[in-house]
Design a protein around this motif. Structure first.
Motif, PDB file in Angstrom:
ATOM      1  N   ARG A  61       4.873  19.574   2.560  1.00 46.36           N
ATOM      2  CA  ARG A  61       4.653  18.118   2.507  1.00 46.36           C
ATOM      3  C   ARG A  61       3.778  17.602   3.645  1.00 46.36           C
ATOM      4  O   ARG A  61       4.023  16.541   4.210  1.00 46.36           O
ATOM      5  N   ASP A  62       2.755  18.379   3.947  1.00 44.25           N
ATOM      6  CA  ASP A  62       1.823  17.945   4.988  1.00 44.25           C
ATOM      7  C   ASP A  62       0.560  17.334   4.393  1.00 44.25           C
ATOM      8  O   ASP A  62      -0.397  17.028   5.105  1.00 44.25           O
ATOM      9  N   GLY A  63       0.552  17.161   3.077  1.00 46.09           N
ATOM     10  CA  GLY A  63      -0.597  16.574   2.406  1.00 46.09           C
ATOM     11  C   GLY A  63      -1.599  17.580   1.893  1.00 46.09           C
ATOM     12  O   GLY A  63      -2.573  17.209   1.232  1.00 46.09           O
ATOM     13  N   CYS A  64      -1.386  18.882   2.175  1.00 47.28           N
ATOM     14  CA  CYS A  64      -2.313  19.931   1.752  1.00 47.28           C
ATOM     15  C   CYS A  64      -1.651  20.831   0.713  1.00 47.28           C
ATOM     16  O   CYS A  64      -0.551  21.351   0.944  1.00 47.28           O
ATOM     17  N   SER A  65      -2.320  21.033  -0.409  1.00 48.60           N
ATOM     18  CA  SER A  65      -1.806  21.935  -1.437  1.00 48.60           C
ATOM     19  C   SER A  65      -1.938  23.384  -0.985  1.00 48.60           C
ATOM     20  O   SER A  65      -2.614  23.686   0.016  1.00 48.60           O
ATOM     21  N   THR A  66      -1.341  24.271  -1.739  1.00 48.53           N
ATOM     22  CA  THR A  66      -1.462  25.705  -1.428  1.00 48.53           C
ATOM     23  C   THR A  66      -2.926  26.123  -1.396  1.00 48.53           C
ATOM     24  O   THR A  66      -3.344  26.878  -0.522  1.00 48.53           O
ATOM     25  N   ARG A  67      -3.708  25.655  -2.349  1.00 48.13           N
ATOM     26  CA  ARG A  67      -5.143  25.993  -2.360  1.00 48.13           C
ATOM     27  C   ARG A  67      -5.804  25.563  -1.053  1.00 48.13           C
ATOM     28  O   ARG A  67      -6.535  26.346  -0.429  1.00 48.13           O
ATOM     29  N   ALA A  68      -5.537  24.339  -0.638  1.00 47.83           N
ATOM     30  CA  ALA A  68      -6.147  23.838   0.598  1.00 47.83           C
ATOM     31  C   ALA A  68      -5.675  24.634   1.807  1.00 47.83           C
ATOM     32  O   ALA A  68      -6.469  24.927   2.715  1.00 47.83           O
ATOM     33  N   GLU A  74      -8.380  30.639   5.892  1.00 46.81           N
ATOM     34  CA  GLU A  74      -9.346  31.729   5.782  1.00 46.81           C
ATOM     35  C   GLU A  74     -10.759  31.360   6.222  1.00 46.81           C
ATOM     36  O   GLU A  74     -11.612  32.238   6.321  1.00 46.81           O
ATOM     37  N   SER A  75     -11.005  30.092   6.493  1.00 47.87           N
ATOM     38  CA  SER A  75     -12.347  29.718   6.950  1.00 47.87           C
ATOM     39  C   SER A  75     -12.616  30.354   8.307  1.00 47.87           C
ATOM     40  O   SER A  75     -11.791  30.295   9.221  1.00 47.87           O
ATOM     41  N   ARG A  76     -13.775  30.944   8.456  1.00 44.29           N
ATOM     42  CA  ARG A  76     -14.131  31.629   9.703  1.00 44.29           C
ATOM     43  C   ARG A  76     -14.725  30.678  10.741  1.00 44.29           C
ATOM     44  O   ARG A  76     -14.988  31.092  11.870  1.00 44.29           O
ATOM     45  N   THR A  77     -14.959  29.449  10.339  1.00 47.51           N
ATOM     46  CA  THR A  77     -15.335  28.389  11.271  1.00 47.51           C
ATOM     47  C   THR A  77     -14.377  27.223  11.027  1.00 47.51           C
ATOM     48  O   THR A  77     -13.676  27.181  10.018  1.00 47.51           O
ATOM     49  N   GLU A  78     -14.344  26.292  11.961  1.00 46.08           N
ATOM     50  CA  GLU A  78     -13.471  25.130  11.802  1.00 46.08           C
ATOM     51  C   GLU A  78     -13.880  24.365  10.542  1.00 46.08           C
ATOM     52  O   GLU A  78     -14.993  23.843  10.448  1.00 46.08           O
ATOM     53  N   PRO A  79     -12.999  24.288   9.527  1.00 48.76           N
ATOM     54  CA  PRO A  79     -13.385  23.598   8.297  1.00 48.76           C
ATOM     55  C   PRO A  79     -13.438  22.089   8.498  1.00 48.76           C
ATOM     56  O   PRO A  79     -12.717  21.534   9.331  1.00 48.76           O
ATOM     57  N   VAL A  80     -14.292  21.446   7.739  1.00 46.75           N
ATOM     58  CA  VAL A  80     -14.354  19.982   7.739  1.00 46.75           C
ATOM     59  C   VAL A  80     -13.380  19.484   6.678  1.00 46.75           C
ATOM     60  O   VAL A  80     -13.539  19.786   5.485  1.00 46.75           O
ATOM     61  N   VAL A  81     -12.363  18.753   7.120  1.00 47.42           N
ATOM     62  CA  VAL A  81     -11.304  18.291   6.219  1.00 47.42           C
ATOM     63  C   VAL A  81     -11.228  16.775   6.303  1.00 47.42           C
ATOM     64  O   VAL A  81     -11.034  16.209   7.385  1.00 47.42           O
ATOM     65  N   GLU A  82     -11.371  16.125   5.159  1.00 44.79           N
ATOM     66  CA  GLU A  82     -11.318  14.667   5.113  1.00 44.79           C
ATOM     67  C   GLU A  82      -9.928  14.197   4.701  1.00 44.79           C
ATOM     68  O   GLU A  82      -8.990  14.997   4.572  1.00 44.79           O
ATOM     69  N   ALA A  83      -9.792  12.908   4.465  1.00 48.33           N
ATOM     70  CA  ALA A  83      -8.500  12.320   4.080  1.00 48.33           C
ATOM     71  C   ALA A  83      -7.947  13.008   2.846  1.00 48.33           C
ATOM     72  O   ALA A  83      -8.705  13.506   1.995  1.00 48.33           O
ATOM     73  N   ILE A  87     -11.195  19.279   1.517  1.00 48.98           N
ATOM     74  CA  ILE A  87     -11.997  20.194   2.335  1.00 48.98           C
ATOM     75  C   ILE A  87     -13.452  20.102   1.902  1.00 48.98           C
ATOM     76  O   ILE A  87     -13.789  20.329   0.738  1.00 48.98           O
ATOM     77  N   ILE A  88     -14.310  19.756   2.859  1.00 52.36           N
ATOM     78  CA  ILE A  88     -15.724  19.512   2.581  1.00 52.36           C
ATOM     79  C   ILE A  88     -16.565  20.759   2.799  1.00 52.36           C
ATOM     80  O   ILE A  88     -17.450  21.079   2.011  1.00 52.36           O
ATOM     81  N   SER A  89     -16.290  21.460   3.885  1.00 51.37           N
ATOM     82  CA  SER A  89     -17.089  22.645   4.187  1.00 51.37           C
ATOM     83  C   SER A  89     -16.326  23.562   5.137  1.00 51.37           C
ATOM     84  O   SER A  89     -15.305  23.191   5.710  1.00 51.37           O
ATOM     85  N   GLY A  90     -16.857  24.754   5.280  1.00 54.07           N
ATOM     86  CA  GLY A  90     -16.291  25.776   6.155  1.00 54.07           C
ATOM     87  C   GLY A  90     -17.136  27.021   5.966  1.00 54.07           C
ATOM     88  O   GLY A  90     -18.230  26.965   5.407  1.00 54.07           O
ATOM     89  N   SER A 105     -16.293  24.418  -3.225  1.00 54.99           N
ATOM     90  CA  SER A 105     -16.282  24.293  -4.684  1.00 54.99           C
ATOM     91  C   SER A 105     -16.717  25.587  -5.371  1.00 54.99           C
ATOM     92  O   SER A 105     -16.499  25.766  -6.571  1.00 54.99           O
ATOM     93  N   GLU A 106     -17.336  26.502  -4.618  1.00 56.80           N
ATOM     94  CA  GLU A 106     -17.757  27.790  -5.173  1.00 56.80           C
ATOM     95  C   GLU A 106     -16.646  28.835  -5.118  1.00 56.80           C
ATOM     96  O   GLU A 106     -16.834  29.971  -5.557  1.00 56.80           O
TER      97      GLU A 106
END
Length: 215
Positions: A61-68, A74-83, A87-90, A105-106
């Motif tokens: 219940r932290d607002g992030c689904s399992t996918r997120a 697994e992102s090897r750089t700090e991911p960009v996460v919005e509201a 997740i925007i990029s990583g 999205s890929e």
């Protein structure tokens, strides 16, 4: 003599896990021993429905689904996460094909043991709660992996007798992850799957499998 005793102990730990008794700590065995510890049984997917495995929940219940959660981990750089945990990029390494991806999205989040395959390997007899736990398993590092959508959809619900990663160098890691997941959840393999795992393992040197039985 010590080596033989150690090998026997590892095999015993794996067998205990298959019977549902979790060892006191994570078991580590050689890849061939891990494959031999798997239960071999015919598989049938009769009655399978994807909805039998509720997934991509927000368990903590932290607002992030399992996918997120997997994408962030697994992102090897700090991911960009919005509201709303969008997740925007990583930077992700899709180990099935060796591609580096920066657009989430890929990516698909692959269940190492596909849901339909798990159903036929024993999950059909589980409670809905255990199937949900399997489909959202964030505790074991390799239960869920971020990979390119193309490779995930090529794999679909196939087992290693039917599909292996296109990147040859990934195949030993892949079958170790596959076997680890099967042992963790006490799932069976069919004979063709078992034989294919042993064939690949023959070229994997000292590859080892580490797993801990699911609660």
């Amino acid at each position: 003599m010590i080596t033989k005793l150690r090998t026997a102990l590892c095999a015993m730990l794996a067998a205990v896990a298959l019977l549902g008794g979790a060892p006191a700590h994570a078991a580590e065995v050689t890849l061939p021993d891990a494959i031999r510890a798997l239960s071999v049984a015919a598989e049938t997917n009769d009655g399978y429905e994807r909805t039998a495995f509720r997934h991509w929940i927000d368990e903590d219940r932290d607002g992030c689904s399992t996918r997120a959660e997997v994408l962030i981990e697994e992102s090897r750089t700090e991911p960009v996460v919005e509201a709303n945990c969008r997740i925007i990029s990583g930077t992700w390494h899709s180990y099935y094909d060796g591609r580096v991806v920066t657009d989430p999205s890929e990516l698909d989040i692959d269940h190492m043991g596909p849901l339909k395959e798990a159903w036929g390997s024993g999950a059909k007899f589980w409670t809905k709660e255990r199937r949900q736990a399997y489909a959202n398993d964030l505790t074991a590092e390799r239960s869920l992996v971020a990979v390119t959508a193309a490779t995930n959809r090529s794999k679909a619900d196939k087992d290693p007798a039917q599909w292996l990663p296109p990147l040859a160098d990934a195949r030993c890691t892949y079958i170790a992850d596959w076997v680890s997941t099967k042992l963790r959840w006490s799932l069976s393999v069919d004979q063709a799957e078992h034989d294919a795992l042993l064939r690949v393992a023959d070229g994997c040197g000292y590859q080892r499998v580490t797993y801990e039985s699911a609660a």
